[in-house]
Design a protein around this motif. Structure first.
Motif: not given
Length: 284
Positions: A14-17, A38-41, A93-96
């Motif tokens: 449900s989130t984007t990284a 299934g994470t959008d990027l 919701r995620l930053l690498i």
């Protein structure tokens, strides 16, 4: 030590990284493993051809992929990137924060421009992006900043002085940020990989040891995502049992002994890099 706030597992559907340095190595592998969840990027790097190729590989009905070409070694690049990502309207919701570089060689033999670019890429842009996305995550009550450092953060690194210093900065900064974010729903995690099979040594030269001494990008990324999936998010992730065992030892070595060991290892790397250069065919 873990954070005190439970969180949603990293990279759910449900989130984007956002992944920086996504054109190769750890960045590309983070993109692959997150897309499998299934994470959008949103993939970020300076090499457009590689980014486009990776995006085409990963796009699917369950994984949307956007590409942003950005050189994070440029002044102000972090703010520019954040603004462009915000304009996409995606629920990040995620930053690498993976983009980074290193130069094997003495400070006096490295150009000021190259040193400045390393500091901008490895420290300044990491700080800017961490600050801006942490603010977004606090407002949303959820989100994780993952900053990629290195075991080199644990000791000064003669002959790679600026690289080691920037990674030490990233480690210290991220641990402090994690404490500041406690209780907000946002998290900050620093990852300290050991030697890993990436393009890093192709660029810096001086690779020491056999392939068996190096982790694969698949192993490092899988270990990191497993750690992020925990109910209590750790502040520090050291992928690999051997590295996890050696990290506290390295950090507690007497300073003089640590400097001596680090200098000898990196000097050996310099000698190997010089032999590699001498062995290359002449092109003139």
């Amino acid at each position: 030590m873990p954070s005190t706030t439970p969180h949603r597992p990293a990279g759910d559907a449900s989130t984007t990284a956002v992944v920086t340095g996504a054109s190769s190595g750890l960045g590309a592998e983070f993109a692959r493993q997150l897309s499998a969840r299934g994470t959008d990027l949103i993939l970020v790097a300076r090499r457009e051809d590689r980014l486009v190729s990776l995006a085409n590989e990963l796009r699917s009905p369950r994984c949307r992929v956007d590409v942003i070409v950005q050189d994070l070694s440029a002044s102000g690049a972090g703010e520019t990137l954040h603004h462009e990502i915000r304009s996409l309207g995606r629920p990040v919701r995620l930053l690498i924060n993976n983009a980074g570089s290193g130069t094997l060689g003495d400070v006096v033999d490295t150009s000021v421009a190259d040193l400045d670019a390393q500091i901008q890429l490895n420290a300044t842009s990491v700080t800017t992006l961490s600050r801006l996305f942490s603010s977004d995550f606090v407002s949303a009550g959820a989100g994780t900043v993952v900053n990629i450092a290195s075991l080199a953060a644990l000791l000064p690194a003669p002959h790679m002085a600026v690289y080691g210093a920037t990674k030490a900065y990233v480690h210290s900064f991220t641990e402090a940020l994690s404490v500041e974010l406690s209780g907000t729903g946002a998290h900050a995690v620093v990852v300290d990989p050991g030697p890993t099979r990436t393009e890093f040594f192709d660029a810096s030269g001086g690779r020491i040891g056999p392939d068996s001494a190096f982790a694969t990008v698949e192993q490092v990324v899988a270990a990191t995502l497993r750690a992020l999936d925990r109910r209590r998010v750790p502040r520090v992730v050291v992928p690999g049992r051997g590295n996890a065992f050696s990290a506290p030892i390295l950090s507690r070595l007497p300073r003089g002994l640590g400097l001596t060991l680090s200098e000898r290892l990196n000097r050996l790397g310099l000698e190997i890099a010089a032999r590699e250069r001498d062995a290359r065919p002449r092109t003139d």
